[in-house]
Design a protein around this motif. Sequence first.
Motif, PDB file in Angstrom:
ATOM      1  N   ILE A   1       0.845  -1.198   0.000  1.00  0.00           N
ATOM      2  CA  ILE A   1       0.000   0.000   0.000  1.00  0.00           C
ATOM      3  C   ILE A   1       0.874   1.239   0.000  1.00  0.00           C
ATOM      4  O   ILE A   1       1.788   1.377   0.811  1.00  0.00           O
ATOM      5  CB  ILE A   1      -0.937   0.003   1.222  1.00  0.00           C
ATOM      6  N   ARG A   2       0.572   2.137  -0.923  1.00  0.00           N
ATOM      7  CA  ARG A   2       1.326   3.388  -1.045  1.00  0.00           C
ATOM      8  C   ARG A   2       0.451   4.550  -0.602  1.00  0.00           C
ATOM      9  O   ARG A   2      -0.742   4.537  -0.815  1.00  0.00           O
ATOM     10  CB  ARG A   2       1.784   3.592  -2.481  1.00  0.00           C
ATOM     11  N   THR A   3       1.083   5.543   0.020  1.00  0.00           N
ATOM     12  CA  THR A   3       0.347   6.713   0.488  1.00  0.00           C
ATOM     13  C   THR A   3       1.025   7.980  -0.019  1.00  0.00           C
ATOM     14  O   THR A   3       2.184   7.947  -0.449  1.00  0.00           O
ATOM     15  CB  THR A   3       0.288   6.754   2.026  1.00  0.00           C
ATOM     16  N   SER A   4       0.307   9.092   0.051  1.00  0.00           N
ATOM     17  CA  SER A   4       0.859  10.351  -0.447  1.00  0.00           C
ATOM     18  C   SER A   4       1.886  10.941   0.510  1.00  0.00           C
ATOM     19  O   SER A   4       2.626  11.841   0.137  1.00  0.00           O
ATOM     20  CB  SER A   4      -0.266  11.360  -0.691  1.00  0.00           C
ATOM     21  N   GLY A   5       1.946  10.447   1.709  1.00  0.00           N
ATOM     22  CA  GLY A   5       2.943  10.905   2.679  1.00  0.00           C
ATOM     23  C   GLY A   5       3.665   9.721   3.293  1.00  0.00           C
ATOM     24  O   GLY A   5       3.233   8.577   3.171  1.00  0.00           O
ATOM     25  N   ARG A   6       4.755  10.006   3.954  1.00  0.00           N
ATOM     26  CA  ARG A   6       5.513   8.948   4.636  1.00  0.00           C
ATOM     27  C   ARG A   6       4.879   8.715   6.009  1.00  0.00           C
ATOM     28  O   ARG A   6       5.085   9.492   6.933  1.00  0.00           O
ATOM     29  CB  ARG A   6       6.971   9.363   4.765  1.00  0.00           C
ATOM     30  N   VAL A   7       4.106   7.651   6.118  1.00  0.00           N
ATOM     31  CA  VAL A   7       3.368   7.362   7.350  1.00  0.00           C
ATOM     32  C   VAL A   7       4.308   6.896   8.458  1.00  0.00           C
ATOM     33  O   VAL A   7       4.145   7.269   9.617  1.00  0.00           O
ATOM     34  CB  VAL A   7       2.268   6.310   7.084  1.00  0.00           C
ATOM     35  N   HIS A   8       5.292   6.085   8.116  1.00  0.00           N
ATOM     36  CA  HIS A   8       6.245   5.566   9.098  1.00  0.00           C
ATOM     37  C   HIS A   8       7.598   6.220   8.845  1.00  0.00           C
ATOM     38  O   HIS A   8       8.048   6.307   7.708  1.00  0.00           O
ATOM     39  CB  HIS A   8       6.372   4.049   8.974  1.00  0.00           C
ATOM     40  N   ARG A   9       8.245   6.660   9.907  1.00  0.00           N
ATOM     41  CA  ARG A   9       9.539   7.321   9.741  1.00  0.00           C
ATOM     42  C   ARG A   9      10.670   6.289   9.697  1.00  0.00           C
ATOM     43  O   ARG A   9      10.544   5.194  10.267  1.00  0.00           O
ATOM     44  CB  ARG A   9       9.766   8.346  10.847  1.00  0.00           C
ATOM     45  N   VAL A  10      11.757   6.628   9.034  1.00  0.00           N
ATOM     46  CA  VAL A  10      12.928   5.756   8.960  1.00  0.00           C
ATOM     47  C   VAL A  10      13.461   5.539  10.373  1.00  0.00           C
ATOM     48  O   VAL A  10      13.567   6.474  11.172  1.00  0.00           O
ATOM     49  CB  VAL A  10      14.011   6.375   8.045  1.00  0.00           C
ATOM     50  N   GLY A  11      13.747   4.282  10.687  1.00  0.00           N
ATOM     51  CA  GLY A  11      14.227   3.908  12.014  1.00  0.00           C
ATOM     52  C   GLY A  11      13.113   3.449  12.942  1.00  0.00           C
ATOM     53  O   GLY A  11      13.388   2.881  14.004  1.00  0.00           O
ATOM     54  N   GLN A  12      11.871   3.681  12.566  1.00  0.00           N
ATOM     55  CA  GLN A  12      10.741   3.285  13.409  1.00  0.00           C
ATOM     56  C   GLN A  12      10.575   1.771  13.403  1.00  0.00           C
ATOM     57  O   GLN A  12      10.680   1.126  12.366  1.00  0.00           O
ATOM     58  CB  GLN A  12       9.458   3.940  12.889  1.00  0.00           C
ATOM     59  N   GLU A  13      10.324   1.209  14.577  1.00  0.00           N
ATOM     60  CA  GLU A  13      10.045  -0.223  14.668  1.00  0.00           C
ATOM     61  C   GLU A  13       8.556  -0.444  14.405  1.00  0.00           C
ATOM     62  O   GLU A  13       7.711   0.311  14.893  1.00  0.00           O
ATOM     63  CB  GLU A  13      10.421  -0.766  16.045  1.00  0.00           C
ATOM     64  N   VAL A  14       8.260  -1.467  13.592  1.00  0.00           N
ATOM     65  CA  VAL A  14       6.878  -1.763  13.206  1.00  0.00           C
ATOM     66  C   VAL A  14       6.637  -3.271  13.324  1.00  0.00           C
ATOM     67  O   VAL A  14       7.558  -4.069  13.161  1.00  0.00           O
ATOM     68  CB  VAL A  14       6.582  -1.288  11.754  1.00  0.00           C
ATOM     69  N   PRO A  15       5.388  -3.658  13.599  1.00  0.00           N
ATOM     70  CA  PRO A  15       5.081  -5.086  13.679  1.00  0.00           C
ATOM     71  C   PRO A  15       4.994  -5.709  12.281  1.00  0.00           C
ATOM     72  O   PRO A  15       4.417  -5.129  11.363  1.00  0.00           O
ATOM     73  CB  PRO A  15       3.726  -5.120  14.389  1.00  0.00           C
ATOM     74  N   VAL A  16       5.584  -6.879  12.149  1.00  0.00           N
ATOM     75  CA  VAL A  16       5.573  -7.632  10.893  1.00  0.00           C
ATOM     76  C   VAL A  16       4.993  -9.008  11.202  1.00  0.00           C
ATOM     77  O   VAL A  16       5.238  -9.565  12.271  1.00  0.00           O
ATOM     78  CB  VAL A  16       7.004  -7.772  10.323  1.00  0.00           C
ATOM     79  N   ILE A  17       4.243  -9.545  10.273  1.00  0.00           N
ATOM     80  CA  ILE A  17       3.689 -10.890  10.442  1.00  0.00           C
ATOM     81  C   ILE A  17       3.729 -11.599   9.093  1.00  0.00           C
ATOM     82  O   ILE A  17       3.615 -10.954   8.048  1.00  0.00           O
ATOM     83  CB  ILE A  17       2.266 -10.829  11.033  1.00  0.00           C
ATOM     84  N   TYR A  18       3.933 -12.914   9.136  1.00  0.00           N
ATOM     85  CA  TYR A  18       3.926 -13.688   7.894  1.00  0.00           C
ATOM     86  C   TYR A  18       3.382 -15.082   8.181  1.00  0.00           C
ATOM     87  O   TYR A  18       3.412 -15.557   9.323  1.00  0.00           O
ATOM     88  CB  TYR A  18       5.318 -13.742   7.258  1.00  0.00           C
ATOM     89  N   PRO A  19       2.867 -15.746   7.137  1.00  0.00           N
ATOM     90  CA  PRO A  19       2.335 -17.105   7.334  1.00  0.00           C
ATOM     91  C   PRO A  19       3.455 -18.056   7.753  1.00  0.00           C
ATOM     92  O   PRO A  19       4.595 -17.908   7.315  1.00  0.00           O
ATOM     93  CB  PRO A  19       1.790 -17.488   5.955  1.00  0.00           C
ATOM     94  N   PRO A  20       3.150 -19.044   8.598  1.00  0.00           N
ATOM     95  CA  PRO A  20       4.174 -19.997   9.039  1.00  0.00           C
ATOM     96  C   PRO A  20       4.873 -20.663   7.855  1.00  0.00           C
ATOM     97  O   PRO A  20       4.224 -21.115   6.923  1.00  0.00           O
ATOM     98  CB  PRO A  20       3.372 -21.031   9.839  1.00  0.00           C
ATOM     99  N   GLY A  21       6.188 -20.668   7.901  1.00  0.00           N
ATOM    100  CA  GLY A  21       6.971 -21.295   6.843  1.00  0.00           C
ATOM    101  C   GLY A  21       7.078 -20.475   5.570  1.00  0.00           C
ATOM    102  O   GLY A  21       7.662 -20.926   4.585  1.00  0.00           O
ATOM    103  N   ARG A  22       6.512 -19.251   5.551  1.00  0.00           N
ATOM    104  CA  ARG A  22       6.553 -18.413   4.352  1.00  0.00           C
ATOM    105  C   ARG A  22       7.058 -17.013   4.681  1.00  0.00           C
ATOM    106  O   ARG A  22       6.339 -16.022   4.534  1.00  0.00           O
ATOM    107  CB  ARG A  22       5.161 -18.344   3.717  1.00  0.00           C
TER     108      ARG A  22
END
Length: 131
Positions: free
Chosen positions: A73-94
Motif C-alpha cells: 500500500i502506497r500513500t501520499s505521505g511517509r506514514v512511518h519514519r525511517v528507524g521506526q520499529e513496526v510489527p511484521v507478520i507472515y504465514p508460518p513457513g513463508r
Amino acid sequence: MNSGAIITILIGVSLACVGVVQAWGIRKLRRTGVASVGTVIGHERTVDDGPLYAPVIAFVDENGSKRQFTVAIRTSGRVHRVGQEVPVIYPPGRPNDPRLASFRHHLVKVGLPLAVGALFAFLGLFGLRQV
C-alpha cells in the motif's frame, strides 16, 4: 427500476465484501502467523499520479535470516519514519510473504473498502427510493 442505482448497490456490496475478506485474512494471519519486529529502513517512491511512498521494512525471520520487503500500500505521505520499529507478520513457513501488521495499515486494507462500499450501497438505495 433504476439500473444505475442497482449497479451502485452491487459495487457497494462488492467493495464491502473485499473489506470482509481482508478482515478475515488478517484475523487468520494474526492467529496463526509468525510475528516479528521490523524496522523501517527507507521509502520507495513512485511518481505515477504524483509522489506516492511505501515503507521498506527490514526484519529477521524465525530462522534468523535477515529479510526486507516493501509494503504494497502506497500513500501520499511517509506514514512511518525511517528507524521506526513496526510489527511484521507472515504465514508460518513463508517468510517471503511478510505483511506490515500495524493498525493504520489494517485500517486502510479493511476500513476503506468497507466505508466506500457502505457509501455506494447507501447512495444506490437512496437512488432506488427516488424512482
